[in-house]
Design an enzyme around this catalytic site. Structure first.
Site, mmCIF file in Angstrom:
data_model
loop_
_atom_site.group_PDB
_atom_site.id
_atom_site.type_symbol
_atom_site.label_atom_id
_atom_site.label_comp_id
_atom_site.label_asym_id
_atom_site.label_seq_id
_atom_site.Cartn_x
_atom_site.Cartn_y
_atom_site.Cartn_z
ATOM 1 N N GLU A 23 -47.438 4.215 15.772
ATOM 2 C CA GLU A 23 -48.375 4.470 16.877
ATOM 3 C C GLU A 23 -48.959 5.872 16.718
ATOM 4 O OE1 GLU A 23 -49.808 1.963 18.465
ATOM 5 O OE2 GLU A 23 -47.925 1.336 19.369
ATOM 6 N N HIS A 24 -50.246 5.984 16.911
ATOM 7 C CA HIS A 24 -50.984 7.242 16.737
ATOM 8 C C HIS A 24 -50.846 7.781 15.310
ATOM 9 C CE1 HIS A 24 -52.312 7.855 20.912
ATOM 10 N NE2 HIS A 24 -51.216 7.180 21.211
ATOM 11 N N ASP A 26 -52.626 5.990 12.820
ATOM 12 C CA ASP A 26 -53.799 5.507 12.052
ATOM 13 C C ASP A 26 -54.826 6.618 11.815
ATOM 14 O OD1 ASP A 26 -54.640 5.405 14.745
ATOM 15 O OD2 ASP A 26 -55.511 3.385 14.606
ATOM 16 N N GLY A 113 -53.222 -2.048 26.628
ATOM 17 C CA GLY A 113 -52.744 -1.550 25.333
ATOM 18 C C GLY A 113 -52.735 -2.617 24.258
ATOM 19 N N SER A 115 -55.650 -3.951 23.205
ATOM 20 C CA SER A 115 -56.947 -3.794 22.565
ATOM 21 C C SER A 115 -57.956 -4.909 22.823
ATOM 22 C CB SER A 115 -56.789 -3.568 21.070
ATOM 23 O OG SER A 115 -57.900 -2.831 20.652
ATOM 24 N N GLU A 149 -66.993 2.236 18.839
ATOM 25 C CA GLU A 149 -66.089 2.873 19.797
ATOM 26 C C GLU A 149 -66.233 4.407 19.752
ATOM 27 O OE1 GLU A 149 -63.002 0.605 20.720
ATOM 28 O OE2 GLU A 149 -61.888 2.118 21.818
ATOM 29 N N ASP A 161 -56.807 -1.142 15.412
ATOM 30 C CA ASP A 161 -57.065 -2.258 16.321
ATOM 31 C C ASP A 161 -58.099 -3.218 15.755
ATOM 32 O OD1 ASP A 161 -55.414 -0.716 17.825
ATOM 33 O OD2 ASP A 161 -56.886 -0.199 19.351
ATOM 34 N N TYR A 211 -56.549 10.922 24.553
ATOM 35 C CA TYR A 211 -56.479 10.340 23.206
ATOM 36 C C TYR A 211 -57.214 11.246 22.215
ATOM 37 C CZ TYR A 211 -56.824 6.975 19.401
ATOM 38 O OH TYR A 211 -56.729 6.365 18.173
#
Ligand code: GLA
Length: 376
Positions: A23-24, A26, A113, A115, A149, A161, A211
């Site tokens: 997680e976090h 990428d 969460g 996506s 995005e 995602d 984020y």
């Protein structure tokens, strides 16, 4: 505009995703282990014979909007920006779009969460690619979603995602190297365990700003480290030994952010090995460690998520749990023995309601196929 007539000739399913671990990582060029699940947005498309007028209707919100392909710009309505952003990015690559109508209907809970945003971006890009024969590769569609995005929604997300939404294969998770975009499919056969998502049903609106801030903090950390180690481009290139050398040079917050990411990067690879060797207890322990890091060092958890993860630790038949996705609300992902799912869900819901006066929603997640054509 009558959206109800059944004259749509292209139907696309675009799924949400889970992530087992990573997680976090990428946007720090690390590894992730996601897959699409059996919750999706369904798109129905038709050409409408107009050269440039497009109409999009959301069945969930019973609302529609129209736009002109000759004049694409960001909207004040955030959900429209997911659509407009994709159109804009496609137009950077192709001039073959023409007027179309699109109806969408989703069973992905928003802000949970898993996506729904990537599902929206990728389903649209996939459908338009098909309908107008744009000849864009799957990876281009993934990148179009990510850029939409960044540029229209304003979240500087990584690629996980969109990649998971488009590229997933049923019954597998994807080990994705976010630096090279090399990937492999890892079977996920965890019987007698199942993947249970517990949705806190809170979505703290800090998400996008916080984020982007996390991303910035990681990049700042990597930049300072690169002054001594010029080959460092991102935290991907930083080992824990290297990072420790900078303990006094980095401020505490930046150090903590980097520490979590460097640790998590290793944990993904360790978890893949465990998964391949059916050592599910290691998978579960790693998930708990990830949660600890996300909560204490990366600070993207919230009391509701922490409560559910702590609660799960009372039960030996839950072997791992953690916050999933960007954080600040949404779901925890839990690995739970199949015979215990009902009881655990009931007890967690009662305890959660007692504590927060909020109803929990729970659902099993089935590793599923990525974005696909339902009929044509
Ligand atoms: C969000 C982003 C992803 C990823 C996760 C955290 O879902 O869209 O790119 O960074 O958060 O792992």
């Amino acid at each position: 505009m009558d959206f109800t007539q059944e004259t749509y000739n292209l139907v696309i399913d675009s799924p949400g995703r889970i992530n087992i671990i990573g997680e976090h990582t990428d946007y720090n060029n690390g590894f992730v282990l996601p897959t699409a699940i059996d919750k999706k947005i369904q798109f129905k498309f038709r050409k409408n014979n107009s050269p440039s007028i497009c109409n999009v209707y959301s069945a969930n919100y019973n609302t529609s909007f129209s736009f002109d392909l000759r004049n694409i710009k960001p909207s004040l309505q955030q959900w429209e920006n997911y659509i407009l952003g994709v159109i804009y990015e496609i137009q950077q690559l192709s001039n073959k779009l023409e007027g179309f109508d699109c109806v969408l209907e989703s069973n992905i809970p928003v802000g949970s969460g898993i996506s729904s945003s990537a599902a929206l971006e990728c389903g649209l890009a996939f459908g338009l690619n098909e309908m107008f024969n744009l000849k864009l590769s799957k990876i281009s569609l993934v990148k179009i979603g990510q850029r939409a995005e960044h540029n229209y929604v304003g979240t500087k997300c990584g690629i996980m995602d969109q990649f998971a939404s488009v590229m997933s294969k049923a019954g597998h998770v994807i080990l994705l190297d976010c630096q090279s975009l090399e990937y492999s499919y890892v079977p996920i056969d965890i019987n007698p365990y199942k993947i249970l998502l517990l949705n806190t049903n809170v979505s703290h609106n800090l998400a996008s700003g916080e984020y982007n801030l996390r991303r910035q903090q990681c990049e700042d950390g990597a930049k300072i480290i690169s002054k001594k180690y010029p080959k460092v481009n991102s935290l991907r290139d930083v080992s824990s030994e290297m990072l420790l050398e900078f303990k006094n040079e980095l401020d505490t917050v930046t150090f903590n952010r980097c520490y979590y990411v460097v640790d998590e990067k290793e944990r993904v690879l360790n978890t893949v090995e465990a998964l391949k060797n059916n050592k599910l207890n290691i998978v579960g322990k790693n998930m708990y460690k990830t949660h600890e890091g996300l909560s204490k060092l990366y600070e993207v958890s919230c009391p509701e998520l922490d409560f559910l993860v702590d609660f799960s630790k009372n039960y030996s038949k839950v072997i791992g749990a953690r916050v999933m996705g960007g954080g600040f609300g949404g779901c925890t992902i839990n690995i739970v023995h199949k015979d215990f799912i009902e009881q655990f869900t009931k007890q967690a819901s009662e305890a959660y309601f007692k504590k927060f006066n909020i109803k929990l929603t729970a659902f099993e997640a089935m590793p599923s196929e990525g974005t696909s054509i339902v009929n044509n």
